[in-house]
Design a protein around this motif. Structure first.
Motif, PDB file in Angstrom:
ATOM      1  N   ARG A 465       0.848  -1.127   0.567  1.00  0.00           N
ATOM      2  CA  ARG A 465       0.185   0.510  -0.270  1.00  0.00           C
ATOM      3  C   ARG A 465       0.837   1.616  -0.039  1.00  0.00           C
ATOM      4  NH1 ARG A 465      -4.321   0.261   4.236  1.00  0.00           N
ATOM      5  NH2 ARG A 465      -5.737  -1.388   3.171  1.00  0.00           N
ATOM      6  N   ILE A 466       0.958   2.100  -0.732  1.00  0.00           N
ATOM      7  CA  ILE A 466       1.716   3.184  -1.611  1.00  0.00           C
ATOM      8  C   ILE A 466       0.900   4.557  -0.937  1.00  0.00           C
ATOM      9  CG2 ILE A 466       3.111   4.731  -2.803  1.00  0.00           C
ATOM     10  CD1 ILE A 466       3.349   1.183  -4.293  1.00  0.00           C
ATOM     11  N   LYS A 467       1.327   5.333  -0.240  1.00  0.00           N
ATOM     12  CA  LYS A 467       0.270   6.677  -0.034  1.00  0.00           C
ATOM     13  C   LYS A 467       0.997   7.747  -0.842  1.00  0.00           C
ATOM     14  CE  LYS A 467      -1.254   9.644   3.901  1.00  0.00           C
ATOM     15  NZ  LYS A 467      -1.712  10.141   5.276  1.00  0.00           N
ATOM     16  N   THR A 468       0.625   8.580  -1.307  1.00  0.00           N
ATOM     17  CA  THR A 468       0.954   9.793  -2.191  1.00  0.00           C
ATOM     18  C   THR A 468       0.260  10.427  -1.825  1.00  0.00           C
ATOM     19  OG1 THR A 468      -0.833   9.647  -3.834  1.00  0.00           O
ATOM     20  CG2 THR A 468       1.332   7.711  -3.869  1.00  0.00           C
ATOM     21  N   SER A 469       0.650  12.316  -1.847  1.00  0.00           N
ATOM     22  CA  SER A 469       0.152  12.972  -2.208  1.00  0.00           C
ATOM     23  C   SER A 469      -1.411  12.845  -2.381  1.00  0.00           C
ATOM     24  CB  SER A 469       1.005  14.461  -1.935  1.00  0.00           C
ATOM     25  OG  SER A 469       0.725  14.347  -3.579  1.00  0.00           O
ATOM     26  N   ASN A 470      -1.649  12.284  -3.613  1.00  0.00           N
ATOM     27  CA  ASN A 470      -2.983  12.478  -3.918  1.00  0.00           C
ATOM     28  C   ASN A 470      -3.930  11.199  -3.209  1.00  0.00           C
ATOM     29  OD1 ASN A 470      -2.488  14.075  -5.316  1.00  0.00           O
ATOM     30  ND2 ASN A 470      -2.035  12.600  -6.816  1.00  0.00           N
ATOM     31  N   GLY A 471      -3.267  10.210  -2.754  1.00  0.00           N
ATOM     32  CA  GLY A 471      -3.984   9.211  -2.243  1.00  0.00           C
ATOM     33  C   GLY A 471      -3.352   7.658  -1.629  1.00  0.00           C
ATOM     34  N   ASN A 472      -3.966   6.603  -0.915  1.00  0.00           N
ATOM     35  CA  ASN A 472      -3.702   5.663  -1.619  1.00  0.00           C
ATOM     36  C   ASN A 472      -3.714   3.984  -3.256  1.00  0.00           C
ATOM     37  OD1 ASN A 472      -3.387   5.481   1.080  1.00  0.00           O
ATOM     38  ND2 ASN A 472      -4.964   5.491   2.037  1.00  0.00           N
ATOM     39  N   VAL A 473      -2.396   4.123  -3.089  1.00  0.00           N
ATOM     40  CA  VAL A 473      -2.239   2.846  -4.652  1.00  0.00           C
ATOM     41  C   VAL A 473      -1.712   1.555  -3.338  1.00  0.00           C
ATOM     42  CG1 VAL A 473      -2.005   2.197  -6.346  1.00  0.00           C
ATOM     43  CG2 VAL A 473      -1.863   4.760  -6.080  1.00  0.00           C
ATOM     44  N   HIS A 474      -2.576   0.206  -4.224  1.00  0.00           N
ATOM     45  CA  HIS A 474      -2.369  -1.108  -3.541  1.00  0.00           C
ATOM     46  C   HIS A 474      -1.642  -1.134  -5.281  1.00  0.00           C
ATOM     47  CE1 HIS A 474      -5.182   0.492  -0.762  1.00  0.00           C
ATOM     48  NE2 HIS A 474      -5.448  -0.521  -0.260  1.00  0.00           N
ATOM     49  N   LYS A 475      -0.846  -2.388  -4.543  1.00  0.00           N
ATOM     50  CA  LYS A 475       0.014  -3.092  -5.763  1.00  0.00           C
ATOM     51  C   LYS A 475      -0.219  -4.304  -5.071  1.00  0.00           C
ATOM     52  CE  LYS A 475       0.030  -0.013  -9.374  1.00  0.00           C
ATOM     53  NZ  LYS A 475      -0.271   0.224 -10.526  1.00  0.00           N
ATOM     54  N   LEU A 476       0.114  -5.228  -6.193  1.00  0.00           N
ATOM     55  CA  LEU A 476       0.496  -6.714  -5.984  1.00  0.00           C
ATOM     56  C   LEU A 476       2.112  -7.049  -6.870  1.00  0.00           C
ATOM     57  CD1 LEU A 476      -2.513  -7.922  -7.590  1.00  0.00           C
ATOM     58  CD2 LEU A 476      -1.937  -8.613  -4.624  1.00  0.00           C
ATOM     59  N   PHE A 477       2.814  -7.746  -5.474  1.00  0.00           N
ATOM     60  CA  PHE A 477       4.178  -7.785  -5.922  1.00  0.00           C
ATOM     61  C   PHE A 477       4.440  -9.595  -5.353  1.00  0.00           C
ATOM     62  CE2 PHE A 477       4.607  -6.132  -2.068  1.00  0.00           C
ATOM     63  CZ  PHE A 477       7.241  -6.999  -1.455  1.00  0.00           C
ATOM     64  N   VAL A 478       5.126  -9.846  -6.109  1.00  0.00           N
ATOM     65  CA  VAL A 478       5.741 -12.005  -5.527  1.00  0.00           C
ATOM     66  C   VAL A 478       7.231 -11.827  -5.577  1.00  0.00           C
ATOM     67  CG1 VAL A 478       5.628 -13.620  -6.714  1.00  0.00           C
ATOM     68  CG2 VAL A 478       3.567 -12.169  -7.290  1.00  0.00           C
ATOM     69  N   ILE A 479       7.129 -12.589  -4.077  1.00  0.00           N
ATOM     70  CA  ILE A 479       8.762 -12.786  -3.444  1.00  0.00           C
ATOM     71  C   ILE A 479       8.704 -13.871  -4.043  1.00  0.00           C
ATOM     72  CG2 ILE A 479      10.307 -12.974  -1.298  1.00  0.00           C
ATOM     73  CD1 ILE A 479       9.742  -9.931  -1.879  1.00  0.00           C
ATOM     74  N   THR A 480      10.738 -14.236  -4.846  1.00  0.00           N
ATOM     75  CA  THR A 480      10.470 -15.402  -5.666  1.00  0.00           C
ATOM     76  C   THR A 480      11.882 -15.621  -4.633  1.00  0.00           C
ATOM     77  OG1 THR A 480      12.489 -14.001  -6.254  1.00  0.00           O
ATOM     78  CG2 THR A 480      10.485 -14.878  -8.233  1.00  0.00           C
ATOM     79  N   PRO A 481      12.056 -17.199  -4.320  1.00  0.00           N
ATOM     80  CA  PRO A 481      12.772 -18.422  -3.497  1.00  0.00           C
ATOM     81  C   PRO A 481      14.263 -17.518  -4.011  1.00  0.00           C
ATOM     82  CG  PRO A 481      12.037 -19.360  -5.142  1.00  0.00           C
ATOM     83  CD  PRO A 481      11.125 -18.334  -5.400  1.00  0.00           C
TER      84      PRO A 481
END
Length: 481
Positions: A465-481
């Motif tokens: 969850r990334i808070k910016t001066s314009n609001g919140n944005v959610h991004k999916l990401f993956v951690i690999t071995p």
């Protein structure tokens, strides 16, 4: 359930396997597809009713979702949404998926249910219902065999004890939805009787439901089905109560009458019951327990065996991501908010159409059916991965910023970069699929680009969850071995 009785005889009468060779293109949809947002009907408010009913198995019964079975309510709503979107029709109300197991088995297939504390006349375990489950979908040689014939990719030959028998209420509810879909598609493709048009045009607003109840109880080849949709169609369309066409003192009349009355009561329409029953049936309330992340994980664990072809890890991530967007990871309302999570499931799980196998097994009428109801869809074996929480922009104050997160996938302890296309990045939080906070950082200076050193995260899926001066944005990401 007595449906599919005489299946082999019916197949021979309708031409069997050889009848479809020249008309196989009569099928409209691919065998497996995904719903597309262009025509998908969102779940919205989920009105799973609870009520005191009479008669259920000749007694007064408090039809309340058991205290430890929130997954039953989830499955009822899921089954309804599956049928509703696959047919583009409202002919089967949501509470059909509660009323049916009440009539079929007293919802008695699960010996571990804990009755709702408000129940004076609670649902109880019925040992006789275990073999075919709460929805009484009969095993080898009967209804389940037909599900396997029509949806082999979804219902393996040995799947009856795994998906419908015993306490498998959740997958049995979805199986019931697929049986109802089969009934509609058979009547449309093989008979050209336009059941969806019939339901929409009938004077009786529940005519479509009552006709499908007859098909589920007696089978699609029962003379009553032809009377309703074909030989006496004009009479059926004009009937103020389609049950008037059911044979007097028959099993199917009792079946259709009781389930219809249960649906009406559970839908807060007691005044639509016959006069003598109105004082004996009482609507209580629409189910509205709080749903936790653990509840969603448990539901997914129960239904995922039905979806061996799905990327279940990704579906789980997307569902929990949407859940976390609604109330910051806190509990949500089943009635008012769980529909948003359900929409993510419906849009990212494969959907199955029986048309091709109906044509192969029973032939096509030779006349193209009405295809106006056919939704736009995404064919193929790759889920579209509908994600993000932009639908929650008002409550989440989400920003339309184009945020880049890379590299993605990344290794544990990796350095990742966040880039904002517009507002300055003020904070970043990382959550796992259970909604647990793994990292949180805030930034005082005004910058559109941030480098973040990840903590030691186990391989798997996460969201940031990334808070910016314009609001919140959610991004999916993956951690690999």
């Amino acid at each position: 359930m007595n449906a599919i009785r005489g299946m082999i005889t019916a197949a021979l009468l309708t031409g069997g396997l050889g009848a479809a060779a020249q008309t196989i293109t009569c099928s409209v949809l691919p065998t497996v597809y995904y719903f597309d947002t262009a025509s998908y009907r969102p779940a919205g408010e989920l009105l799973v009713g609870q009520a005191r009913l009479y008669p259920v198995w000749s007694v007064t019964t408090d039809a309340y979702i058991p205290q430890n079975r929130i997954t039953w309510a989830m499955a009822m709503a899921h089954a309804h949404q599956l049928f509703r979107n696959a047919t583009g029709s409202e002919m089967v109300p949501l509470n059909t998926y509660f009323a049916t197991p009440l009539k079929e088995s007293f919802c008695g297939c699960d010996s571990f249910i804990q009755p709702n504390p408000l129940s004076v006349n609670p649902l109880t375990y019925q040992a006789s219902s275990v073999y075919d489950g709460c929805f009484q979908i009969e095993g080898p040689g009967s209804a389940y065999a037909e599900l396997h014939n029509l949806y082999p990719q979804r219902f393996p030959a040995n799947g009856h004890p795994l998906f419908v028998a015993g306490n498998h209420f959740e997958t049995a509810a979805l199986s019931k939805a697929y049986y109802d879909l089969y009934a509609v598609r058979y009547l449309d493709l093989s008979r050209n009787w336009d059941p969806i048009g019939f339901a929409a045009q009938a004077t009786d607003t529940l005519a479509g439901l009552k006709a499908l109840l007859a098909a589920y109880n007696r089978g699609l080849w029962d003379p009553l089905i032809q009377d309703i949709f074909d030989s006496s169609r004009t009479q059926a369309l004009a009937a103020t109560n389609l049950l008037s066409m059911f044979p007097a003192n028959s099993v199917v009349l009792d079946y259709g009458t009781n389930i219809t009355n249960h649906v009406l009561t559970l839908s807060n329409q007691v005044s639509a019951l016959p006069g003598p029953l109105q004082s004996m049936n009482t609507f209580h309330a629409y189910y509205d327990e709080q749903v936790t992340a653990a509840d969603i994980h448990h539901y997914l664990d129960l239904i995922f065996p039905l979806y061996p072809d799905a990327d279940t890890s990704q579906v789980r991530l997307l569902a929990i991501h949407r859940f976390n967007c609604i109330n910051g990871g806190g509990p949500i309302s089943f009635r008012y908010q769980f529909g948003e999570v359900l929409d993510v499931l419906l849009l990212n799980l494969p959907v199955d159409d029986p048309g091709e196998n109906i044509v192969i097994s029973y032939g096509c009428n030779g006349v193209w059916p009405d295809t106006n109801w056919v939704p736009t869809y995404l064919p193929g074996n790759s889920a579209p991965n509908y994600t993000d929480c932009q639908a929650l922009a008002v409550s989440e104050n989400e920003s339309p910023d184009d945020i880049r997160v890379y590299p993605n996938p990344a290794g544990g302890n990796a350095l990742i970069r966040l880039e904002s296309g517009n507002g300055n990045i003020e904070a970043a939080s990382i959550f796992d699929t259970n909604g647990r906070l793994c990292m949180h950082s805030t930034y005082a200076d005004q910058r559109k680009q941030r480098d973040i050193q990840l903590p030691a995260l186990a391989p798997g899926s996460y969201f940031i969850r990334i808070k910016t001066s314009n609001g919140n944005v959610h991004k999916l990401f993956v951690i690999t071995p």
